[in-house]
Write a protein that holds these residues in place. Structure first.
Motif, PDB file in Angstrom:
ATOM      1  N   THR A 160       0.814  -1.218   0.000  1.00  0.00           N
ATOM      2  CA  THR A 160       0.000   0.000   0.000  1.00  0.00           C
ATOM      3  C   THR A 160       0.847   1.269   0.000  1.00  0.00           C
ATOM      4  O   THR A 160       0.652   2.170  -0.819  1.00  0.00           O
ATOM      5  CB  THR A 160      -0.967   0.000   1.201  1.00  0.00           C
ATOM      6  OG1 THR A 160      -1.884  -1.083   1.051  1.00  0.00           O
ATOM      7  CG2 THR A 160      -1.747   1.309   1.272  1.00  0.00           C
ATOM      8  N   PHE A 161       1.815   1.339   0.908  1.00  0.00           N
ATOM      9  CA  PHE A 161       2.646   2.544   0.956  1.00  0.00           C
ATOM     10  C   PHE A 161       3.863   2.436   0.053  1.00  0.00           C
ATOM     11  O   PHE A 161       4.510   3.433  -0.249  1.00  0.00           O
ATOM     12  CB  PHE A 161       3.069   2.828   2.405  1.00  0.00           C
ATOM     13  CG  PHE A 161       2.220   3.876   3.052  1.00  0.00           C
ATOM     14  CD1 PHE A 161       2.759   5.074   3.476  1.00  0.00           C
ATOM     15  CD2 PHE A 161       0.863   3.675   3.188  1.00  0.00           C
ATOM     16  CE1 PHE A 161       1.965   6.062   4.047  1.00  0.00           C
ATOM     17  CE2 PHE A 161       0.062   4.637   3.766  1.00  0.00           C
ATOM     18  CZ  PHE A 161       0.600   5.843   4.196  1.00  0.00           C
ATOM     19  N   LYS A 164       1.336   2.853  -3.579  1.00  0.00           N
ATOM     20  CA  LYS A 164       0.368   3.959  -3.543  1.00  0.00           C
ATOM     21  C   LYS A 164      -0.524   4.021  -4.787  1.00  0.00           C
ATOM     22  O   LYS A 164      -0.941   5.093  -5.201  1.00  0.00           O
ATOM     23  CB  LYS A 164       1.089   5.307  -3.374  1.00  0.00           C
ATOM     24  CG  LYS A 164       1.722   5.504  -2.005  1.00  0.00           C
ATOM     25  CD  LYS A 164       2.226   6.930  -1.850  1.00  0.00           C
ATOM     26  CE  LYS A 164       2.753   7.174  -0.461  1.00  0.00           C
ATOM     27  NZ  LYS A 164       3.203   8.561  -0.259  1.00  0.00           N
ATOM     28  N   VAL A 230      -5.344   4.353   1.002  1.00  0.00           N
ATOM     29  CA  VAL A 230      -5.471   4.295   2.466  1.00  0.00           C
ATOM     30  C   VAL A 230      -6.850   3.742   2.846  1.00  0.00           C
ATOM     31  O   VAL A 230      -6.967   2.887   3.739  1.00  0.00           O
ATOM     32  CB  VAL A 230      -5.260   5.686   3.102  1.00  0.00           C
ATOM     33  CG1 VAL A 230      -5.497   5.627   4.610  1.00  0.00           C
ATOM     34  CG2 VAL A 230      -3.858   6.195   2.809  1.00  0.00           C
ATOM     35  N   TYR A 282       6.777   0.978   4.057  1.00  0.00           N
ATOM     36  CA  TYR A 282       7.077   2.410   4.145  1.00  0.00           C
ATOM     37  C   TYR A 282       8.592   2.660   4.147  1.00  0.00           C
ATOM     38  O   TYR A 282       9.093   3.552   3.456  1.00  0.00           O
ATOM     39  CB  TYR A 282       6.450   2.984   5.415  1.00  0.00           C
ATOM     40  CG  TYR A 282       6.800   4.435   5.656  1.00  0.00           C
ATOM     41  CD1 TYR A 282       6.180   5.450   4.928  1.00  0.00           C
ATOM     42  CD2 TYR A 282       7.766   4.784   6.605  1.00  0.00           C
ATOM     43  CE1 TYR A 282       6.506   6.782   5.141  1.00  0.00           C
ATOM     44  CE2 TYR A 282       8.096   6.109   6.817  1.00  0.00           C
ATOM     45  CZ  TYR A 282       7.462   7.101   6.083  1.00  0.00           C
ATOM     46  OH  TYR A 282       7.795   8.411   6.289  1.00  0.00           O
ATOM     47  N   ARG A 285      10.191   1.976   0.697  1.00  0.00           N
ATOM     48  CA  ARG A 285       9.913   3.104  -0.207  1.00  0.00           C
ATOM     49  C   ARG A 285      10.795   4.301   0.146  1.00  0.00           C
ATOM     50  O   ARG A 285      11.322   4.992  -0.751  1.00  0.00           O
ATOM     51  CB  ARG A 285       8.430   3.481  -0.097  1.00  0.00           C
ATOM     52  CG  ARG A 285       8.037   4.680  -0.976  1.00  0.00           C
ATOM     53  CD  ARG A 285       6.562   5.030  -0.729  1.00  0.00           C
ATOM     54  NE  ARG A 285       6.227   6.195  -1.529  1.00  0.00           N
ATOM     55  CZ  ARG A 285       5.825   6.183  -2.783  1.00  0.00           C
ATOM     56  NH1 ARG A 285       5.712   5.033  -3.410  1.00  0.00           N
ATOM     57  NH2 ARG A 285       5.515   7.288  -3.401  1.00  0.00           N
TER      58      ARG A 285
END
Length: 292
Positions: A160-161, A164, A230, A282, A285
């Motif tokens: 997800t992060f 995105k 999100v 996260y 990334r």
């Protein structure tokens, strides 16, 4: 004849009487679904016992009571979808107030003592006679469900992060999930093959794989429905909790196992892995400087 029963007790007996005649028709319907002749005959016998209980209660209430049509269709539907064992045990849970009433009145009136003993015998008989394939492979279903929840919630949280982009996340999740389901199914077959015959091992692997894929679809679906990554992750987490809730409720009823402990254990593991993967995604990334 009043039998010295007060108005409150008579009201409770009428409610119990309605349950008995309703369950009489439910057991009759369920007996027609059983291919095993012996099991079908026992269910028919229990249906007749419920009718006897209704007629016995009628002597005390002096009232003819009609069955609850909604309950008949509801428990029949539940039994068709989730299995006859689950349907019956869920229905029997609703009898506990009646059983308590019978037990109390049985101390004064012999008729109720007999009914209370028969109600207790019903549950024991049902546990002994009902054999459903899906319950024989609960272990395989738990394996597929738990593995999919742990792996995919973690994978989706990490992606997800890192990405995105809901479409890319969904694509990656589906590829990962389908590949993992095939791998898990093959591993389950090889593992079960050492202890079971090839037919049971194959069924075991199918239950594992199918449960895995269904779980994958539900977890990835929010990323296909929403554009906000999100929001998609939040909905996926909620879906994961609902899946754990429903599955553990099913197992707790069908197999008479503790609900709370199993639910919190599975939810804690799945969400814990999701949080760790989210952090890893996260950091990856951030340090690699990936920007999609």
């Amino acid at each position: 004849m009043s039998y010295g029963l007060d108005a409150h007790t008579i009201k409770s007996l009428k409610k119990a009487q309605k349950n008995e005649i309703t369950e009489h028709y439910i057991y009759l319907k369920l007996s027609s679904f059983k291919k095993n002749r012996q099991n079908s005959q026992i269910l028919q016998q229990i249906a007749q016992d419920e009718l006897y209980h209704h007629n016995a209660l009628k002597k005390f209430t002096g009232t003819d009571i009609k069955p609850n049509i909604f309950k008949i269709y509801f428990y029949t539907f539940i039994s068709v979808i989730f299995g006859i064992t689950f349907g019956i045990k869920l229905m029997e849970r609703g009898e506990r107030n009646s059983e308590k009433l019978y037990g109390e009145l049985g101390q004064k009136i012999e008729e109720f003592k007999k009914i209370a003993n028969e109600e207790d015998r019903h549950e024991k008989e049902l546990v002994g006679i009902i054999e459903e394939e899906r319950l024989q492979f609960v272990g395989s279903m738990v394996l597929g469900l738990n593995d999919a929840l742990v792996e995919l919630t973690g994978t989706l949280a990490g992606l997800t992060f890192a990405l995105k982009n809901t479409r890319l996340i969904a694509l990656s999740g589906l590829i990962t999930g389908i590949a993992a389901s095939l791998s898990m199914s093959a591993s389950e077959y090889l593992s079960a093959r050492t202890e079971q015959d090839s037919s049971r091992a194959l069924k075991s692997s199918i239950y594992t794989g199918v449960t895995y894929i269904i779980t994958v679809v539900f977890l990835v679906l929010p990323y296909l429905l929403f554009s906000n990554y999100v929001l998609s992750l939040a909905v996926t987490i909620i879906v994961a909790i609902i899946i754990i809730l429903v599955f553990n409720f099913y197992i707790s009823v069908a197999k008479d196992l503790s609900f709370g402990q199993r639910f919190f254990e599975m939810a804690g593991i799945s969400l814990g892995v999701a949080v760790i993967s989210f952090i890893i995604g996260y950091l990856v990334r951030l340090f690699l400087g990936v920007d999609i």
